[in-house]
Design a protein around this motif. Structure first.
Motif, PDB file in Angstrom:
ATOM      1  N   LEU A 171       0.815  -1.187   0.065  1.00 35.87           N
ATOM      2  CA  LEU A 171      -0.089  -0.154   0.032  1.00 35.87           C
ATOM      3  C   LEU A 171       0.951   1.264  -0.055  1.00 35.87           C
ATOM      4  O   LEU A 171       1.777   1.451   0.711  1.00 35.87           O
ATOM      5  N   VAL A 172       0.645   2.272  -0.851  1.00 38.06           N
ATOM      6  CA  VAL A 172       1.170   3.653  -0.966  1.00 38.06           C
ATOM      7  C   VAL A 172       0.172   4.580  -1.046  1.00 38.06           C
ATOM      8  O   VAL A 172      -0.740   4.645  -1.807  1.00 38.06           O
ATOM      9  N   SER A 173       0.378   5.973  -0.470  1.00 41.24           N
ATOM     10  CA  SER A 173      -0.448   6.735  -0.409  1.00 41.24           C
ATOM     11  C   SER A 173      -0.223   7.493  -1.867  1.00 41.24           C
ATOM     12  O   SER A 173       0.925   7.532  -2.306  1.00 41.24           O
ATOM     13  N   ILE A 174      -1.093   8.307  -2.081  1.00 41.89           N
ATOM     14  CA  ILE A 174      -1.171   9.115  -3.200  1.00 41.89           C
ATOM     15  C   ILE A 174      -1.716  10.212  -3.032  1.00 41.89           C
ATOM     16  O   ILE A 174      -2.589  10.953  -2.560  1.00 41.89           O
ATOM     17  N   GLY A 175      -0.719  11.628  -3.474  1.00 40.37           N
ATOM     18  CA  GLY A 175      -1.009  12.845  -3.522  1.00 40.37           C
ATOM     19  C   GLY A 175      -1.166  13.151  -4.906  1.00 40.37           C
ATOM     20  O   GLY A 175      -2.229  12.878  -5.694  1.00 40.37           O
ATOM     21  N   GLY A 176       0.107  13.539  -5.558  1.00 41.41           N
ATOM     22  CA  GLY A 176       0.026  13.780  -7.189  1.00 41.41           C
ATOM     23  C   GLY A 176       0.180  12.585  -7.576  1.00 41.41           C
ATOM     24  O   GLY A 176       0.234  12.422  -9.073  1.00 41.41           O
ATOM     25  N   GLY A 177       0.897  11.445  -7.059  1.00 39.95           N
ATOM     26  CA  GLY A 177       1.186  10.185  -7.691  1.00 39.95           C
ATOM     27  C   GLY A 177       2.565   9.967  -7.998  1.00 39.95           C
ATOM     28  O   GLY A 177       2.869   8.961  -8.755  1.00 39.95           O
ATOM     29  N   GLY A 178       3.499  10.647  -7.670  1.00 39.81           N
ATOM     30  CA  GLY A 178       4.819  10.730  -8.111  1.00 39.81           C
ATOM     31  C   GLY A 178       5.350   9.370  -7.192  1.00 39.81           C
ATOM     32  O   GLY A 178       5.988   8.618  -7.771  1.00 39.81           O
ATOM     33  N   LEU A 179       5.261   9.239  -5.866  1.00 38.74           N
ATOM     34  CA  LEU A 179       5.882   8.104  -5.097  1.00 38.74           C
ATOM     35  C   LEU A 179       5.251   6.714  -5.671  1.00 38.74           C
ATOM     36  O   LEU A 179       5.967   5.834  -5.825  1.00 38.74           O
ATOM     37  N   ILE A 180       3.933   6.592  -5.722  1.00 44.57           N
ATOM     38  CA  ILE A 180       3.381   5.298  -6.317  1.00 44.57           C
ATOM     39  C   ILE A 180       3.786   4.956  -7.767  1.00 44.57           C
ATOM     40  O   ILE A 180       4.082   3.906  -8.155  1.00 44.57           O
ATOM     41  N   SER A 181       4.030   6.126  -8.468  1.00 48.43           N
ATOM     42  CA  SER A 181       4.497   5.843 -10.078  1.00 48.43           C
ATOM     43  C   SER A 181       5.814   5.144  -9.836  1.00 48.43           C
ATOM     44  O   SER A 181       6.234   4.230 -10.482  1.00 48.43           O
ATOM     45  N   GLY A 182       6.788   5.712  -9.082  1.00 46.94           N
ATOM     46  CA  GLY A 182       8.122   5.218  -9.081  1.00 46.94           C
ATOM     47  C   GLY A 182       8.142   3.924  -8.288  1.00 46.94           C
ATOM     48  O   GLY A 182       8.842   3.232  -8.516  1.00 46.94           O
ATOM     49  N   VAL A 183       7.330   3.649  -7.194  1.00 46.78           N
ATOM     50  CA  VAL A 183       7.357   2.306  -6.331  1.00 46.78           C
ATOM     51  C   VAL A 183       6.966   1.458  -7.201  1.00 46.78           C
ATOM     52  O   VAL A 183       7.309   0.217  -7.301  1.00 46.78           O
ATOM     53  N   ALA A 184       5.836   1.514  -7.892  1.00 48.59           N
ATOM     54  CA  ALA A 184       4.989   0.720  -8.753  1.00 48.59           C
ATOM     55  C   ALA A 184       6.017   0.199  -9.908  1.00 48.59           C
ATOM     56  O   ALA A 184       6.080  -1.078 -10.086  1.00 48.59           O
ATOM     57  N   THR A 185       6.876   1.133 -10.527  1.00 45.66           N
ATOM     58  CA  THR A 185       7.863   0.678 -11.478  1.00 45.66           C
ATOM     59  C   THR A 185       8.826  -0.168 -10.780  1.00 45.66           C
ATOM     60  O   THR A 185       9.090  -1.290 -11.626  1.00 45.66           O
ATOM     61  N   ALA A 186       9.265   0.130  -9.608  1.00 45.59           N
ATOM     62  CA  ALA A 186      10.516  -0.761  -8.966  1.00 45.59           C
ATOM     63  C   ALA A 186       9.623  -2.050  -8.938  1.00 45.59           C
ATOM     64  O   ALA A 186      10.308  -3.019  -8.812  1.00 45.59           O
ATOM     65  N   LEU A 187       8.407  -2.131  -8.212  1.00 47.91           N
ATOM     66  CA  LEU A 187       7.966  -3.577  -7.676  1.00 47.91           C
ATOM     67  C   LEU A 187       7.559  -4.285  -8.876  1.00 47.91           C
ATOM     68  O   LEU A 187       7.752  -5.546  -9.011  1.00 47.91           O
ATOM     69  N   ARG A 188       6.919  -3.871  -9.845  1.00 49.76           N
ATOM     70  CA  ARG A 188       6.610  -4.537 -11.163  1.00 49.76           C
ATOM     71  C   ARG A 188       7.856  -5.271 -11.860  1.00 49.76           C
ATOM     72  O   ARG A 188       7.733  -6.318 -12.147  1.00 49.76           O
ATOM     73  N   ALA A 189       9.085  -4.347 -11.682  1.00 54.98           N
ATOM     74  CA  ALA A 189      10.249  -5.272 -12.092  1.00 54.98           C
ATOM     75  C   ALA A 189      10.780  -6.187 -11.263  1.00 54.98           C
ATOM     76  O   ALA A 189      11.464  -7.239 -11.592  1.00 54.98           O
ATOM     77  N   LYS A 190      10.728  -5.929  -9.849  1.00 60.47           N
ATOM     78  CA  LYS A 190      11.410  -6.734  -8.942  1.00 60.47           C
ATOM     79  C   LYS A 190      10.490  -7.614  -8.178  1.00 60.47           C
ATOM     80  O   LYS A 190      10.909  -8.950  -7.732  1.00 60.47           O
ATOM     81  N   ARG A 191       9.247  -7.455  -8.086  1.00 60.95           N
ATOM     82  CA  ARG A 191       8.249  -8.140  -7.363  1.00 60.95           C
ATOM     83  C   ARG A 191       7.091  -8.173  -8.273  1.00 60.95           C
ATOM     84  O   ARG A 191       5.910  -7.784  -7.890  1.00 60.95           O
ATOM     85  N   PRO A 192       7.129  -9.122  -9.450  1.00 56.87           N
ATOM     86  CA  PRO A 192       5.889  -8.871 -10.347  1.00 56.87           C
ATOM     87  C   PRO A 192       4.523  -9.483  -9.824  1.00 56.87           C
ATOM     88  O   PRO A 192       3.688  -9.105 -10.272  1.00 56.87           O
TER      89      PRO A 192
END
Length: 317
Positions: A171-192
């Protein structure tokens, strides 16, 4: 959209400027929620939130001329603090524009770091003033609509993927979406196989509205959580969330404040409502799924005790 190679490059760039924050199993939260919980403690980052990562990455990417022009940013609190402190460390003049609802501590910290703070009536006015300053010659450091910033925020997810045990849902908080965009990019690659959930507070639903609309649009802001109160997400963050995130959940301010108190009592963490909102969202997921092993990105801890107590009293009433 950014890729994992961008996140890994950002990790190399910001190494030594930021903290590799702890990733820890939380016995208290595991007992509270009834499932294994692992927390990524970005509230222990320099400046008290993940925002230091994106700020310093952007500053390091600027040309000499751009640095000499000085930088400007709009912020509900944490981005401004992060930019002010990192700009001060690098010798760059910074102006931070905040809405009147921003925490007083955020203004104080940004000013003490050497930044000029301009206060606008609300977040929409803050964005407008920031644009005026950008047109006037200052270099914009946007809180989320920037691939350099997003990649640097993604280092949170890269570290989480490397340091956590087994996880099924993050779970990741969203304001403008910068954090979740980056975190999701990393997790999709490393923990698909991991499910990724965004969380917003009611009255700060820019990403939920964008997903329902098929693209970004302005939203009315009424949440007490200024650090999540973006008047609109960007096309860039919308595309990342649309492609990479399983769903976005919206919780009431009252539940986010209750989450702050639960994090303090059960996890021994002094977090802000932008992180407290993760707990009520987690309960909704747990009500529908079995075998869950939760990961929580505890994004920041810049909440003044007086503010939290006032919110708690308000919602109890």
């Amino acid at each position: 959209m950014i890729g994992i190679e961008d996140v890994e490059a950002a990790a190399r760039a910001i190494e030594g400027h930021v903290v590799r924050t702890p990733t820890v199993a939380s016995p208290g939260l595991s007992e509270l929620l009834g499932v294994p919980v692992t927390a990524k403690l970005e509230l222990l980052q320099r400046t008290g939130s993940f925002k230091a990562r994106g700020a310093v990455a952007k500053l390091l990417s600027l040309t000499d001329a751009e640095r000499a022009a000085g930088v400007v940013a709009v912020s509900g609190g944490n981005h401004g603090i992060g930019l002010a402190v990192m700009a001060g460390a690098l010798g760059v003049d910074a102006t931070v524009v905040m809405p009147r609802s921003a925490p007083a501590r955020a203004v104080e910290v940004a000013e003490s770091a050497g930044a000029t703070v301009r206060v606008a009536e609300d977040m929409a006015a803050a964005f407008a003033l920031t644009e005026q300053l950008r047109v006037g010659g200052s270099t914009l450091v946007h809180p989320f609509d920037d691939p350099v910033v997003i990649a640097a925020q993604g280092t949170v997810g890269l570290e989480f993927a490397e340091d956590a045990g087994e996880l099924t849902d993050v779970l990741v908080s969203i304001g403008g979406g910068g954090l979740i965009s980056g975190v999701a990019t990393a997790l999709r690659a490393k923990r698909p196989g991991v499910r990724i959930w965004g969380v917003e507070t009611a009255g700060a639903e820019a990403m939920s509205a964008a997903l329902a609309n098929g693209g970004p649009l302005p939203v009315e802001l009424s949440s007490i959580v200024s650090t999540l109160s973006a008047p609109a997400v960007s096309e860039l963050t919308y595309e990342h969330v649309r492609e990479l995130v399983d769903d976005v959940l919206v919780v009431p301010d009252s539940d986010a404040v209750r989450g702050v108190l639960d994090l303090a009592q059960h996890a021994k963490l002094w977090a802000e409502p932008a992180a407290g909102c993760l707990l009520p969202a987690a309960r909704r997921i747990l009500a529908e799924r079995a075998g869950v092993r939760l990961g929580l990105v505890v994004c920041g801890g810049n909440a003044a005790p007086d503010d939290v107590m006032a919110w708690a009293d308000r919602f109890r009433g």
